[in-house]
Design an enzyme around this catalytic site. Structure first.
Site, PDB file in Angstrom:
ATOM      1  CB  ALA A  12       7.666   8.960  11.605  1.00 60.88           C
ATOM      2  N   GLY A  14       4.564  10.418  16.118  1.00 60.57           N
ATOM      3  CA  GLY A  14       3.871  11.441  16.903  1.00 60.57           C
ATOM      4  C   GLY A  14       2.680  12.034  16.149  1.00 60.57           C
ATOM      5  N   GLY A  80      10.188  21.672  12.902  1.00 60.02           N
ATOM      6  CA  GLY A  80       8.958  22.234  13.450  1.00 60.02           C
ATOM      7  C   GLY A  80       8.911  22.104  14.958  1.00 60.02           C
ATOM      8  CB  THR A  82       8.177  24.655  19.641  1.00 63.30           C
ATOM      9  OG1 THR A  82       7.295  23.804  20.386  1.00 63.30           O
ATOM     10  CG2 THR A  82       7.563  24.979  18.289  1.00 63.30           C
ATOM     11  N   PRO A 104       8.655  28.062  14.199  1.00 60.24           N
ATOM     12  CG  PRO A 104       8.518  30.025  15.493  1.00 60.24           C
ATOM     13  CD  PRO A 104       9.197  29.433  14.288  1.00 60.24           C
ATOM     14  CG  PHE A 106       5.627  24.746   9.540  1.00 58.15           C
ATOM     15  CD1 PHE A 106       6.368  25.099   8.420  1.00 58.15           C
ATOM     16  CD2 PHE A 106       6.281  24.125  10.584  1.00 58.15           C
ATOM     17  CE1 PHE A 106       7.725  24.833   8.344  1.00 58.15           C
ATOM     18  CE2 PHE A 106       7.646  23.850  10.525  1.00 58.15           C
ATOM     19  CZ  PHE A 106       8.362  24.212   9.406  1.00 58.15           C
ATOM     20  CG  HIS A 133      -0.539  25.309  22.394  1.00 56.67           C
ATOM     21  ND1 HIS A 133      -0.211  26.632  22.642  1.00 56.67           N
ATOM     22  CD2 HIS A 133      -0.223  25.079  21.102  1.00 56.67           C
ATOM     23  CE1 HIS A 133       0.281  27.166  21.538  1.00 56.67           C
ATOM     24  NE2 HIS A 133       0.295  26.255  20.587  1.00 56.67           N
ATOM     25  CE  LYS A 137       3.417  24.472  22.664  1.00 55.20           C
ATOM     26  NZ  LYS A 137       4.201  23.898  21.557  1.00 55.20           N
ATOM     27  N   GLY A 143       6.535  28.241  21.248  1.00 56.44           N
ATOM     28  CA  GLY A 143       7.544  28.889  20.407  1.00 56.44           C
ATOM     29  C   GLY A 143       6.962  30.076  19.658  1.00 56.44           C
ATOM     30  CB  THR A 144       3.663  30.576  18.023  1.00 55.60           C
ATOM     31  OG1 THR A 144       3.847  29.429  17.204  1.00 55.60           O
ATOM     32  CG2 THR A 144       2.957  31.662  17.229  1.00 55.60           C
TER      33      THR A 144
HETATM   34  N1  LIG Z   1       6.056  24.392  14.124  1.00 59.05           N
HETATM   35  C1  LIG Z   1       4.754  24.108  14.144  1.00 59.05           C
HETATM   36  O1  LIG Z   1       3.944  24.633  13.355  1.00 59.05           O
HETATM   37  C2  LIG Z   1       4.250  23.100  15.153  1.00 59.05           C
HETATM   38  C3  LIG Z   1       2.912  22.718  15.165  1.00 59.05           C
HETATM   39  C4  LIG Z   1       2.498  21.741  16.077  1.00 59.05           C
HETATM   40  C5  LIG Z   1       3.431  21.174  16.947  1.00 59.05           C
HETATM   41  N2  LIG Z   1       4.724  21.602  16.910  1.00 59.05           N
HETATM   42  C6  LIG Z   1       5.773  21.001  17.754  1.00 59.05           C
HETATM   43  O2  LIG Z   1       6.113  19.751  17.190  1.00 59.05           O
HETATM   44  C7  LIG Z   1       6.654  18.910  18.209  1.00 59.05           C
HETATM   45  C8  LIG Z   1       5.960  17.547  18.181  1.00 59.05           C
HETATM   46  O3  LIG Z   1       4.605  17.707  18.549  1.00 59.05           O
HETATM   47  P1  LIG Z   1       3.601  16.464  18.614  1.00 59.05           P
HETATM   48  O4  LIG Z   1       2.317  16.982  19.129  1.00 59.05           O
HETATM   49  O5  LIG Z   1       3.646  15.712  17.331  1.00 59.05           O
HETATM   50  O6  LIG Z   1       4.326  15.587  19.764  1.00 59.05           O
HETATM   51  P2  LIG Z   1       4.203  13.998  20.009  1.00 59.05           P
HETATM   52  O7  LIG Z   1       4.603  13.789  21.436  1.00 59.05           O
HETATM   53  O8  LIG Z   1       2.879  13.492  19.536  1.00 59.05           O
HETATM   54  O9  LIG Z   1       5.330  13.367  19.027  1.00 59.05           O
HETATM   55  C9  LIG Z   1       6.708  13.458  19.243  1.00 59.05           C
HETATM   56  C10 LIG Z   1       7.338  12.175  18.681  1.00 59.05           C
HETATM   57  O10 LIG Z   1       8.761  12.354  18.645  1.00 59.05           O
HETATM   58  C11 LIG Z   1       9.329  11.084  18.931  1.00 59.05           C
HETATM   59  N3  LIG Z   1      10.747  11.270  19.302  1.00 59.05           N
HETATM   60  C12 LIG Z   1      11.276  11.608  20.512  1.00 59.05           C
HETATM   61  N4  LIG Z   1      12.625  11.691  20.402  1.00 59.05           N
HETATM   62  C13 LIG Z   1      12.949  11.407  19.115  1.00 59.05           C
HETATM   63  C14 LIG Z   1      14.179  11.331  18.396  1.00 59.05           C
HETATM   64  N5  LIG Z   1      15.358  11.591  19.010  1.00 59.05           N
HETATM   65  N6  LIG Z   1      14.152  11.008  17.073  1.00 59.05           N
HETATM   66  C15 LIG Z   1      12.975  10.751  16.462  1.00 59.05           C
HETATM   67  N7  LIG Z   1      11.763  10.807  17.083  1.00 59.05           N
HETATM   68  C16 LIG Z   1      11.762  11.131  18.398  1.00 59.05           C
HETATM   69  C17 LIG Z   1       8.447  10.527  20.044  1.00 59.05           C
HETATM   70  O11 LIG Z   1       8.597   9.124  20.197  1.00 59.05           O
HETATM   71  C18 LIG Z   1       7.058  10.915  19.512  1.00 59.05           C
HETATM   72  O12 LIG Z   1       6.513   9.909  18.694  1.00 59.05           O
HETATM   73  C19 LIG Z   1       6.485  19.683  19.521  1.00 59.05           C
HETATM   74  O13 LIG Z   1       7.697  20.345  19.832  1.00 59.05           O
HETATM   75  C20 LIG Z   1       5.401  20.698  19.186  1.00 59.05           C
HETATM   76  O14 LIG Z   1       5.462  21.863  19.976  1.00 59.05           O
HETATM   77  C21 LIG Z   1       5.134  22.553  16.030  1.00 59.05           C
END
Ligand SMILES: NC(=O)c1ccc[n+]([C@@H]2O[C@H](COP(=O)([O-])OP(=O)(O)OC[C@H]3O[C@@H](n4cnc5c(N)ncnc54)[C@H](O)[C@@H]3O)[C@@H](O)[C@H]2O)c1
Length: 229
Positions: A12, A14, A80, A82, A104, A106, A133, A137, A143-144
């Site tokens: 939350a 991130g 979400g 990846t 991977p 949304f 990206h 990252k 993943g996409t």
């Molecule tokens: N599926 C999609 O459409 C999509 C889109 C964008 C990003 N992503 C993916 O989403 C993920 C997060 O991206 P981001 O840019 O927000 O990263 P980020 O580094 O900003 O945030 C990740 C957060 O997860 C927290 N975290 C770590 N371990 C944890 C745990 N065990 N429990 C709860 N929280 C934990 C961290 O403290 C951090 O705040 C990445 O894997 C990214 O590739 C997916």
């Protein structure tokens, strides 16, 4: 009016997690009941007691364990994150307690880009994928891109999986270009997410649908949109 869907968010603090929290708070049929993140000193267990659905945008090494903990607690999971292999959750198939949905990407435009790339792969000789990206990252290829390459390989006549080139630069959000080549011509299909808001309609759709899945885990937003690939 039916009771709102109670949603907790893992990761939350991130970039994606914060955007998801805002989107859930703005959705009239949802209630944000918990924000789990080590950065907020809130463990996952604390938010599972009061949630119907957990949305996980964390890190590749946490997503699988988080999903197992949520399913054990009877909480549906929308992932979400990846960079992990969705097959690691295949054994949850028989866990009747809760469903798992993994995407991977949304963003609807990205899902359409994958769909069109798979269609084109059936007809053109070869292809390469460039994914671009932001430089923070953690996983590469994305993943996409990995999913696009696998689906294109399965659809192509040669059976060859397109190579993936990864670019990481400040200023980028999430972008992918699929270039197909054949005698005397190329076809380029490109998608750009210029803002993390692009992922929110897909995330909210998954939150609404995850409880009704007939197959779990289900992978790919296209499965909720009635697309074919
Ligand atoms: N599926 C999609 O459409 C999509 C889109 C964008 C990003 N992503 C993916 O989403 C993920 C997060 O991206 P981001 O840019 O927000 O990263 P980020 O580094 O900003 O945030 C990740 C957060 O997860 C927290 N975290 C770590 N371990 C944890 C745990 N065990 N429990 C709860 N929280 C934990 C961290 O403290 C951090 O705040 C990445 O894997 C990214 O590739 C997916």
């Amino acid at each position: 009016m039916p009771a709102p869907i109670r949603v907790a968010v893992a990761g939350a603090a991130g970039r994606m997690g914060q955007t998801v929290c805002r989107a859930v708070e703005s959705a009239p049929d949802m209630e944000l009941t918990g924000r789990a993140d080590p950065a907020l000193n809130t463990p996952l267990a604390d938010v599972l007691t009061n949630a119907d659905v957990l949305v996980d945008f964390t890190i590749p090494t946490s997503a699988v364990a988080n999903a197992r903990e949520a399913v054990d607690a009877g909480v549906h999971v929308v992932i979400g994150t990846t960079g992990f292999d969705p097959h690691e959750l295949d054994d949850l198939k028989d866990a009747a307690k809760a469903n798992v949905f993994i995407a991977p990407n949304f963003a609807i435009g990205a899902v359409l880009m994958m769909e069109f790339a798979v269609q084109a792969a059936r007809h053109m000789a070869s292809a390469e994928i460039i994914e671009l990206h932001h430089n923070t990252k953690v996983d590469a290829p994305s993943g996409t891109a990995a999913r696009t390459a696998r689906l294109m390989g399965e659809a192509s006549q040669s059976g060859e999986t397109p190579p993936i080139h990864s670019v990481r630069l400040p200023g980028l959000v999430a972008h992918q270009e699929v270039i197909l080549g054949d005698v005397g011509q190329t076809l380029t299909i490109r998608h750009d997410s210029t803002d993390r808001e692009s992922f929110m309609p897909g995330v909210l759709l998954a939150v609404r649908k995850v409880g009704e899945l007939t197959e779990s885990p289900t992978v790919g937003l296209e499965r909720l949109l009635g697309l074919t690939s």
